[in-house]
Design a protein around this motif. Sequence first.
Motif, PDB file in Angstrom:
ATOM      1  N   LEU A 168      59.643  10.825 -65.729  1.00 29.58           N
ATOM      2  CA  LEU A 168      60.876  11.575 -65.997  1.00 29.58           C
ATOM      3  C   LEU A 168      62.134  11.094 -66.412  1.00 29.58           C
ATOM      4  O   LEU A 168      62.889  11.638 -67.413  1.00 29.58           O
ATOM      5  CB  LEU A 168      61.044  12.752 -64.999  1.00 29.58           C
ATOM      6  CG  LEU A 168      60.100  13.988 -64.776  1.00 29.58           C
ATOM      7  CD1 LEU A 168      60.469  14.628 -63.380  1.00 29.58           C
ATOM      8  CD2 LEU A 168      60.223  14.978 -66.146  1.00 29.58           C
ATOM      9  N   THR A 169      62.511   9.921 -65.702  1.00 27.82           N
ATOM     10  CA  THR A 169      63.749   9.305 -65.960  1.00 27.82           C
ATOM     11  C   THR A 169      63.561   8.708 -67.253  1.00 27.82           C
ATOM     12  O   THR A 169      64.602   8.757 -67.940  1.00 27.82           O
ATOM     13  CB  THR A 169      64.040   8.215 -64.790  1.00 27.82           C
ATOM     14  OG1 THR A 169      64.019   8.871 -63.546  1.00 27.82           O
ATOM     15  CG2 THR A 169      65.509   7.455 -64.995  1.00 27.82           C
ATOM     16  N   VAL A 191      64.951  10.598 -74.736  1.00 27.86           N
ATOM     17  CA  VAL A 191      65.605  11.403 -75.498  1.00 27.86           C
ATOM     18  C   VAL A 191      66.974  11.494 -75.818  1.00 27.86           C
ATOM     19  O   VAL A 191      67.392  12.072 -76.983  1.00 27.86           O
ATOM     20  CB  VAL A 191      65.141  13.131 -74.730  1.00 27.86           C
ATOM     21  CG1 VAL A 191      65.855  14.137 -75.402  1.00 27.86           C
ATOM     22  CG2 VAL A 191      63.633  13.050 -74.791  1.00 27.86           C
ATOM     23  N   LEU A 192      67.675  11.007 -74.795  1.00 24.12           N
ATOM     24  CA  LEU A 192      69.268  11.038 -75.101  1.00 24.12           C
ATOM     25  C   LEU A 192      69.726   9.973 -75.863  1.00 24.12           C
ATOM     26  O   LEU A 192      71.088   9.759 -76.057  1.00 24.12           O
ATOM     27  CB  LEU A 192      69.996  11.092 -73.721  1.00 24.12           C
ATOM     28  CG  LEU A 192      69.594  12.436 -72.668  1.00 24.12           C
ATOM     29  CD1 LEU A 192      70.268  12.061 -71.474  1.00 24.12           C
ATOM     30  CD2 LEU A 192      70.221  13.466 -73.733  1.00 24.12           C
ATOM     31  N   GLY A 193      68.645   8.764 -76.089  1.00 22.59           N
ATOM     32  CA  GLY A 193      69.246   7.816 -76.901  1.00 22.59           C
ATOM     33  C   GLY A 193      69.722   6.743 -75.909  1.00 22.59           C
ATOM     34  O   GLY A 193      70.567   5.692 -76.460  1.00 22.59           O
ATOM     35  N   GLY A 221      58.552   3.489 -65.020  1.00 20.98           N
ATOM     36  CA  GLY A 221      58.146   4.547 -65.825  1.00 20.98           C
ATOM     37  C   GLY A 221      58.192   4.347 -67.039  1.00 20.98           C
ATOM     38  O   GLY A 221      58.664   3.424 -67.764  1.00 20.98           O
ATOM     39  N   SER A 222      57.390   5.365 -68.220  1.00 16.26           N
ATOM     40  CA  SER A 222      57.405   5.173 -69.380  1.00 16.26           C
ATOM     41  C   SER A 222      57.817   6.669 -69.990  1.00 16.26           C
ATOM     42  O   SER A 222      57.339   7.747 -69.360  1.00 16.26           O
ATOM     43  CB  SER A 222      55.959   4.717 -69.899  1.00 16.26           C
ATOM     44  OG  SER A 222      55.869   3.329 -69.369  1.00 16.26           O
TER      45      SER A 222
END
Length: 486
Positions: A50-51, A57-59, A68-69
């Motif tokens: 999630l992180t 998404v926020l760049g 994580g991926s």
Amino acid sequence: MAGLSDTDIKPHIRVAVAQGPTGEGGKTYQPGYLTSSATRQTALVTLTDLTATTLKVLGLPQPKEAVGSAWRTAGGGDTATMGKVDRLRDEDVAAQAIRHVQGGFWWVLGGAQLLLYGIAGVALRRRWNVPASRARILSTTRFIALVGGAVPVATFLTGMVPWWNLPHPTPALVATVLGFSVLVAVLAWAGPWRGSVLGPGLAIAALTALTLAADVMADSRLQLNTLMGYNAIIAGRFYGFGNQAFSLFAVAAILTAAWLAERPVRAGRRAAAVAIIAAVGAAAVAVDGLPAWGSDFGGVIAMVPAFAVLGLMATGQRVSALRLGLFCLLGAALVLLISYVNSRSANPTHLGRFWQDLMNGDAWDVVVRKFQAMLRSLGYWPFTLALAGAIAFLYFVLIRPLKWRASLLERLYERCATMRPALVCALTVGVVGTLVNDSGVVILSVAFSLATPLLLAAAVRALELDLAAEGTSAPQRSGSPSAAPG
């Protein structure tokens, strides 16, 4: 959107949904299933993704502490929404059934093997007076041993059958494992190699190694939600070799290499024997260690010296402490090279992250944590008791001399030149694997769960052949049929 908690004390696989931009050049999530590099499994992502997904998404850059991926879309054959829901529900049912049975499975497997050792001890160390009864008992013991050796690979082959769709998934799972175990044992028992000492065991070992190798090269679907694999609910691992699967694969590959080299060794063709062992060893290390396949750190360290020692012993060369130490260093150097290359990729696995920790000075904490976990593994009683039983069986039944002269292992060594190297190297990979993996004693126990039944089957066959030869030759030596051994 992601489900972050359960509604009761029983954990489940929860929903994860994404819609909108992915953060990659204006791309959006397409209809299908979600996946990520952290799982490599269609329709499975993790909470730690999630992180990474939000940052992408926020760049924003992802710090190294944020494991994580990012989520991405994976194609699915189901076009209807309900088809996707059914697929996801099946994943949860399978994970629940495995979680319900897995703890008891190890107790049952350990108890069954202890029972097998007890039966074999009586059958092998007793002098049966009726040759026909002795032959039946030895033949039955050998078949039961082959069934025991087939159980590990059967737990993975079960993944090819949709047992989770049946009305009662847990009994269906147990029945499917038993069915595959008997099927594999029958094929090994009845194949064209059935008359040889090594043939049936070689067939099971090779099938185990090939099954696990093919699985990790195809995203580890057979290991997911499997009794000797990993569970989607526990979420410890989703791809590559788990510690139990590594142990089985390594021992199966060593036995396969050793027993394939039997004929060249017997014929004095050392170069051919070394070529066979080197080819199997190189393929096994690549399958186990490459991040795209097995992605196993400790396995490479264990397998390199084991195969090197196997090549030396099979060709009659001396194995010194210096040579063994150099082979261990070679294994460590190879896995560090793999880790370095993987650390340069866009989505490094735990291999690449270990190299990053090593460069940042944080690797020692990882090593200490794994070593402490290895020590705690001694409290895993289903594995510790099964291991103790296997070791006791090897000494009190197979190594001690029989009432009729040589011990079973001595008889076996006389007929199979590569048997001693195979057992020594299987033990080597189990011991080294135990020391360098956080599962600890689990590695060695699982290794014995495959090697001991196959060893027993080969020893019984060698005894059958020896007794048949003695029964044929004794009357000729004494001139009286009554002198034949009972």
